[in-house]
Design an enzyme around this catalytic site. Structure first.
Site, short mmCIF file in Angstrom:
data_model
loop_
_atom_site.label_atom_id
_atom_site.label_comp_id
_atom_site.label_asym_id
_atom_site.label_seq_id
_atom_site.Cartn_x
_atom_site.Cartn_y
_atom_site.Cartn_z
N HIS A 165 -9.03 -10.33 -1.13
CA HIS A 165 -8.89 -10.11 0.31
C HIS A 165 -9.86 -11.06 1.02
O HIS A 165 -11.07 -10.88 0.95
CB HIS A 165 -9.24 -8.64 0.61
CG HIS A 165 -9.23 -8.28 2.07
ND1 HIS A 165 -8.22 -7.56 2.65
CD2 HIS A 165 -10.14 -8.50 3.05
CE1 HIS A 165 -8.49 -7.35 3.92
NE2 HIS A 165 -9.66 -7.92 4.20
N HIS A 191 0.86 -1.19 0.00
CA HIS A 191 0.00 0.00 0.00
C HIS A 191 0.90 1.24 0.00
O HIS A 191 1.57 1.52 0.99
CB HIS A 191 -0.91 0.01 1.23
CG HIS A 191 -1.80 -1.19 1.32
ND1 HIS A 191 -3.07 -1.21 0.78
CD2 HIS A 191 -1.60 -2.42 1.87
CE1 HIS A 191 -3.62 -2.39 1.01
NE2 HIS A 191 -2.74 -3.14 1.65
N ARG A 200 -0.42 4.29 -0.72
CA ARG A 200 -1.33 5.32 -0.21
C ARG A 200 -1.55 6.51 -1.13
O ARG A 200 -2.46 7.30 -0.89
CB ARG A 200 -0.83 5.85 1.15
CG ARG A 200 -0.69 4.79 2.24
CD ARG A 200 -1.98 4.09 2.53
NE ARG A 200 -1.91 3.25 3.74
CZ ARG A 200 -2.71 2.24 3.97
NH1 ARG A 200 -3.63 1.88 3.08
NH2 ARG A 200 -2.61 1.55 5.10
N ASP A 226 2.45 -6.84 2.72
CA ASP A 226 1.21 -6.10 2.99
C ASP A 226 1.54 -4.80 3.72
O ASP A 226 0.86 -4.42 4.68
CB ASP A 226 0.21 -6.95 3.78
CG ASP A 226 -1.19 -6.36 3.80
OD1 ASP A 226 -1.41 -5.33 3.13
OD2 ASP A 226 -2.06 -6.91 4.51
N ASP A 274 -8.77 -5.02 -2.64
CA ASP A 274 -8.06 -5.22 -1.38
C ASP A 274 -8.38 -4.15 -0.34
O ASP A 274 -8.49 -2.97 -0.65
CB ASP A 274 -6.56 -5.27 -1.58
CG ASP A 274 -5.85 -5.56 -0.28
OD1 ASP A 274 -6.27 -6.48 0.43
OD2 ASP A 274 -4.90 -4.84 0.05
N ASN A 317 -6.59 0.61 -2.88
CA ASN A 317 -7.41 1.38 -1.94
C ASN A 317 -6.83 2.78 -1.74
O ASN A 317 -6.35 3.17 -0.68
CB ASN A 317 -7.60 0.65 -0.61
CG ASN A 317 -6.31 0.16 0.02
OD1 ASN A 317 -5.27 0.15 -0.61
ND2 ASN A 317 -6.39 -0.24 1.27
N HIS A 323 -2.91 -12.69 1.88
CA HIS A 323 -2.51 -12.70 3.30
C HIS A 323 -3.23 -13.76 4.15
O HIS A 323 -3.97 -13.45 5.09
CB HIS A 323 -2.70 -11.32 3.93
CG HIS A 323 -3.96 -10.59 3.59
ND1 HIS A 323 -5.21 -11.15 3.69
CD2 HIS A 323 -4.17 -9.32 3.17
CE1 HIS A 323 -6.13 -10.27 3.36
NE2 HIS A 323 -5.52 -9.14 3.03
#
Length: 415
Positions: free
Chosen positions: A170, A54, A56, A296, A143, A86, A223
């Site tokens: 996910h 991620h 961001r 992750d 995810d 995301n 995960h």
């Protein structure tokens, strides 16, 4: 053992295992023009690949940016990462895909954007899959959330079977998880909290496996944390279905008990579980059930993570500690380091369709990670990441990345 690697045009030209090293100390590396000379005690690894990160950006630059996230990746030995969708906006249509892709082009490592599976990641309507596929999307995911609706997941897997992309899911049913902060076990009970049962993960995973079998789609489970999840993936693969799974470094290293020390910095989705679960994940890595190890990497601000367990967000960072933690597991006799490296390189390269990397061979990309297995260190902030939410703080680890070549250029050297 490798004595000298000759590079050219961003690729490996030749690998010399017999080269003399009179001018290079056992823990040293010398990079002069297109020649890399390596000390005898330094391990030469293919550039690491992380299929689940991620970054961001866009939308949450106060947590992480492409610049800081990819500098963290380099410090951890990663030269290729897959950025989860995301973000705000998520890459859920062509315009948003191009916005996100243009940002990711500025990273210090290669970044492959993962496309949203549904519009707005809301789980109500599939994105225009063919249009995003034409733009280069090869992995689709919501995810942070599962693709709960079985009809949508089945339709997406059907398209996957026809077009060849990967569905990365996910594995969490929120009706069972309740988004509760911890595993439903001894630690949650001790703290007086409700927890998440393993079935919150395995139910979504079983749904994906059955639909992948029916559609012949390409299904990748994110995960995994529970022993029964490993058993399900092992069964699916024994049936010859196109199903793979990944595990995170923190689920291999820690159990639920670390929450008592690290508090919200150990809160992650899925939650850390029991020692039996951790051992099952390790066994899955060793016997080939698991196809990739990921970080992750999920940065959050200190203000967010200093909230109590129920209020703080899920997620831990992991790019800068991953390979050291895995080498430490190897030193403990829990996971052979050679196997861990495979799951950070050749394994994800094969699953995510990257034939030009993941191995050290003439003609492939010159993505190279230099690792000193004898270097012991204690994990302390500051990090290259903007965030510090990790249960690894104060852990003593054995082995550290001392340099990284990305596309043939020396891009990171341990300070």
């Amino acid at each position: 053992p490798v004595g000298k690697i000759t590079l050219g045009g961003g690729k490996v030209v030749s690998i010399d295992t017999e080269a003399a090293r009179p001018a290079v100390g056992p823990h040293e590396v010398r990079h002069v023009e297109d020649v890399l000379e390596i000390g005898e005690d330094v391990l030469i690894l293919p550039g690491l690949i992380d299929g689940h990160v991620h970054l961001r950006e866009p939308g949450y630059e106060h947590k992480e940016t492409v610049e800081t996230g990819t500098r963290a990746a380099l410090a951890g030995g990663f030269t290729t990462v897959f950025a989860m969708p995301n973000t705000d906006p998520p890459p859920d249509d062509v315009d948003h895909w191009e916005t996100v892709s243009s940002l990711l082009c500025g990273g210090a490592v290669d970044i492959f954007p993962v496309a949203s599976a549904t519009i707005g990641r809301l789980g109500r309507q599939l994105v225009d899959v063919p249009a995003l596929f034409d733009k280069g999307a090869r992995v689709f995911s919501d995810d942070g959330d599962a693709i709960e609706n079985p009809a949508l997941l089945r339709e997406l897997l059907g398209l996957s079977a026809k077009m060849g992309f990967l569905v990365s899911d996910h594995c969490e049913d929120p009706r069972l998880s309740g988004k509760r902060p911890l595993h439903q076990g001894a630690v949650a009970k001790h703290l007086g909290l409700d927890g998440q049962p393993p079935s919150a993960e395995t139910l979504q995973l079983a749904k994906g496996i059955v639909l992948a079998a029916e559609t012949q789609g390409r299904y990748h489970a994110q995960h995994l944390s529970a022993a029964h999840s490993v058993e399900l993936v092992r069964w699916a693969r024994s049936e010859g279905w196109d199903v793979t799974g990944e595990v995170t470094v923190h689920h291999l290293f820690f159990t639920q008990e670390v929450v008592l020390k690290a508090h919200s910095d150990a809160k992650c989705a899925p939650p850390l579980r029991t020692e039996d679960d951790r051992r099952a994940l390790l066994d899955g890595c060793i016997d080939g059930t698991i196809s990739a190890i990921v970080t992750d990497h999920a940065p959050h601000t200190s203000e967010e993570k200093t909230q109590d367990l129920e209020e703080s967000p899920f997620g831990v960072i992991g790019l800068e500690t991953a390979v050291s933690a895995l080498h430490t597991l190897g030193e403990r006799g829990e996971l052979p380091f050679e196997r861990a490296v495979h799951l950070l390189t050749e394994g994800p390269a094969e699953r995510f369709g990257l034939p030009d990397r993941g191995r050290l061979a003439s003609g492939l990309r010159a993505d190279i990670t230099l690792f000193d297995p004898g270097l012991e260190w204690t994990v302390r902030p500051p990090f290259f990441s903007k965030s510090r939410n990790t249960p690894f703080i104060a852990e003593r680890l054995k082995g550290r990345v001392i340099g990284v070549l990305c596309r043939g250029e020396l891009s990171h050297v341990l300070p």
